[in-house]
Scaffold this active site. Structure first.
Site, PDB file in Angstrom:
ATOM      1  N   GLU A 168       0.831  -1.213   0.000  1.00 27.14           N
ATOM      2  CA  GLU A 168       0.000   0.000   0.000  1.00 27.14           C
ATOM      3  C   GLU A 168       0.859   1.254   0.000  1.00 27.14           C
ATOM      4  O   GLU A 168       1.827   1.363   0.753  1.00 27.14           O
ATOM      5  CB  GLU A 168      -0.927   0.013   1.215  1.00 27.14           C
ATOM      6  CG  GLU A 168      -1.890  -1.157   1.293  1.00 27.14           C
ATOM      7  CD  GLU A 168      -2.941  -1.185   0.189  1.00 27.14           C
ATOM      8  OE1 GLU A 168      -2.920  -0.299  -0.698  1.00 27.14           O
ATOM      9  OE2 GLU A 168      -3.772  -2.099   0.212  1.00 27.14           O
ATOM     10  N   HIS A 169       0.491   2.197  -0.841  1.00 25.11           N
ATOM     11  CA  HIS A 169       1.134   3.514  -0.961  1.00 25.11           C
ATOM     12  C   HIS A 169       2.557   3.432  -1.499  1.00 25.11           C
ATOM     13  O   HIS A 169       3.303   4.414  -1.389  1.00 25.11           O
ATOM     14  CB  HIS A 169       1.133   4.253   0.389  1.00 25.11           C
ATOM     15  CG  HIS A 169      -0.209   4.782   0.781  1.00 25.11           C
ATOM     16  ND1 HIS A 169      -0.711   5.967   0.308  1.00 25.11           N
ATOM     17  CD2 HIS A 169      -1.168   4.272   1.595  1.00 25.11           C
ATOM     18  CE1 HIS A 169      -1.920   6.170   0.822  1.00 25.11           C
ATOM     19  NE2 HIS A 169      -2.221   5.149   1.598  1.00 25.11           N
ATOM     20  N   ASP A 224       3.117   2.538  -4.772  1.00 24.55           N
ATOM     21  CA  ASP A 224       3.066   2.625  -6.229  1.00 24.55           C
ATOM     22  C   ASP A 224       3.678   3.922  -6.746  1.00 24.55           C
ATOM     23  O   ASP A 224       4.090   3.992  -7.904  1.00 24.55           O
ATOM     24  CB  ASP A 224       1.624   2.468  -6.738  1.00 24.55           C
ATOM     25  CG  ASP A 224       0.663   3.458  -6.129  1.00 24.55           C
ATOM     26  OD1 ASP A 224       0.949   3.979  -5.030  1.00 24.55           O
ATOM     27  OD2 ASP A 224      -0.388   3.713  -6.741  1.00 24.55           O
ATOM     28  N   GLY A 282     -17.558   2.103  -3.755  1.00 22.61           N
ATOM     29  CA  GLY A 282     -17.025   2.805  -2.606  1.00 22.61           C
ATOM     30  C   GLY A 282     -16.343   1.916  -1.586  1.00 22.61           C
ATOM     31  O   GLY A 282     -16.008   2.369  -0.496  1.00 22.61           O
ATOM     32  N   ASP A 335      -4.794  -0.690 -10.272  1.00 22.53           N
ATOM     33  CA  ASP A 335      -6.177  -1.161 -10.377  1.00 22.53           C
ATOM     34  C   ASP A 335      -6.492  -1.622 -11.790  1.00 22.53           C
ATOM     35  O   ASP A 335      -7.064  -2.693 -12.007  1.00 22.53           O
ATOM     36  CB  ASP A 335      -7.149  -0.051  -9.971  1.00 22.53           C
ATOM     37  CG  ASP A 335      -6.977   0.365  -8.524  1.00 22.53           C
ATOM     38  OD1 ASP A 335      -6.226  -0.304  -7.792  1.00 22.53           O
ATOM     39  OD2 ASP A 335      -7.585   1.380  -8.128  1.00 22.53           O
TER      40      ASP A 335
END
Length: 395
Positions: free
Chosen positions: A36-37, A39, A125, A175
């Protein structure tokens, strides 16, 4: 599940267009196992496509200049002329599609008329990338039925460009890449800069990945994300000034970071040390998965949550509570916040025989603490976007 979605979308097409669709496509959402974070910091991520989909029922309309969409879940329609230049509109879901068309148009490719109805089992969401599935699904459709000869990598980049230009979200490539390149029972270790990637078997024998949706999304998500990027950039500048010979952020080590600690301050230091640790965890997690070392994978997930909560500080009270209580349950090897932070889902590695009990217990505790009914998504790792032939389903 897939048959039901295809049947449901087919009925939506018949209702909207009073005719039968010729093609069906399923575009999956995605999870990120770990990474996570990283990229935007020369790191790796470990995503996988999942068995939650947007289904598209499609009919090519010869001698037509119009693309028409019917979004069943919103009960809304939208049309545009393929010979005209498009601009963003008020209907946000339509912008993801218009952005794809705009990117195709700018590349000089030509498309004709088409009718599309779509519906989704990807919870909106929840951080499972329904937008990437929508963008890349449409790009895939255009590529298939109009013979655009675009590669999978080009389709993913078109999806990302759509989000940047028409939805106003400066997202990374993960994604879209996962939705296009996903393979059943395999995870993708992706270098987000070069798009180099390799697949690893997801050997989860006896265990499953279960998502707990906190149903909260705190308003400081965007500002918090931007603040974290600024904190990281502050640290990077000092590191490269001190060590100009280092090419990529992931090649810095902890001792180098310690040398600039006083200069950059404790906040930037914490952000950067989390990132360096997380980049290392991705490779370890890929190896653990492929070797079936589920216990170690669980430990890595727990380390990531601790880092996201205390070093990168993007968790929140609801997610910290959810993860802490989940780890007390029988058969749980790992749990962490998933995604950008400040709300959304936790991803949990749970022994199959203990899943129902864990879900029941955490649902009760979470409702008692926050008055919120959490949602649960049991997911399996699936293939990326593909066309489904009519004879695969009883429609």
């Amino acid at each position: 599940m897939q048959k039901h979605l295809v049947n449901y979308t087919t009925e939506a097409f018949r209702s909207a267009f009073q005719s039968e669709p010729d093609f069906f496509f399923l575009a999956p959402g995605r999870i990120n196992i770990i990474g996570e974070h990283v990229d935007y910091s020369d790191g790796f991520v470990l995503p996988a496509a999942i068995d939650k989909y947007i289904c598209f029922a499609v009919k090519k309309i010869d001698d037509s200049e119009t693309c028409t969409f019917f979004a069943k879940d919103f009960n809304e329609s939208f049309s545009f002329n393929v010979n005209q230049k498009q601009i963003p509109v008020k209907q946000m879901w339509a912008n993801y599609l218009l952005g794809v068309f705009n990117a195709v148009q700018e590349s000089g490719k030509k498309i004709g008329g088409v009718q599309i109805a779509f519906s989704s089992t990807i919870p909106m969401g929840s951080g499972l990338s329904s937008s990437a599935a929508l963008e890349c699904g449409f790009a895939f459709i255009l590529n298939q039925i109009f013979g655009l000869n675009l590669s999978k990598k080009e389709l993913a980049l078109i999806g990302q460009k759509s989000e940047h230009t028409f939805a106003g979200v400066k997202c990374g490539i993960m994604d879209q890449f996962a939705s296009v390149f996903g393979k059943e029972q395999q995870v993708i270790m992706l270098d987000c800069n070069t798009l180099d990637h390799q697949y690893f078997e997801a050997n989860l024998d006896g265990y499953s990945l279960v998502l707990f949706d906190s149903c909260v999304k705190h308003t400081h998500l965007t500002s918090g994300y931007n603040d974290r990027r600024n904190d990281v950039d502050h640290g990077k500048k000092a590191l490269w000034k001190r060590f100009p010979e280092v090419e990529k952020f992931r090649d810095f080590n902890f001792s180098m970071l310690e040398e600039v600690r006083t200069e950059i301050g404790e906040t930037s230091f914490k952000r950067c040390i989390y990132l360096l640790k997380e980049i290392g965890r991705v490779e370890k997690a890929a190896k653990a998965l492929s070797e079936g070392n589920i216990e170690y994978l669980g430990e890595l997930l727990n380390e990531t949550h601790h880092g996201l909560s205390t070093e990168f500080e993007v968790s929140c009270e609801e997610l910290d509570f959810m993860v802490e209580e989940t780890l007390k349950e029988n058969g749980v090897l790992g749990a962490r916040i998933m995604g950008g932070g400040f709300g959304g889902c936790s991803i949990n590695l749970i022994k199959d025989e203990n899943i129902i009990e864990a879900i029941e217990n955490i649902s009760i505790k979470y409702k008692e603490k926050f008055g919120i009914d959490m949602k649960v998504y049991r997911v399996k790792i699936s293939d990326g976007i593909r066309e489904y032939k009519r004879n695969e389903f009883i429609v």
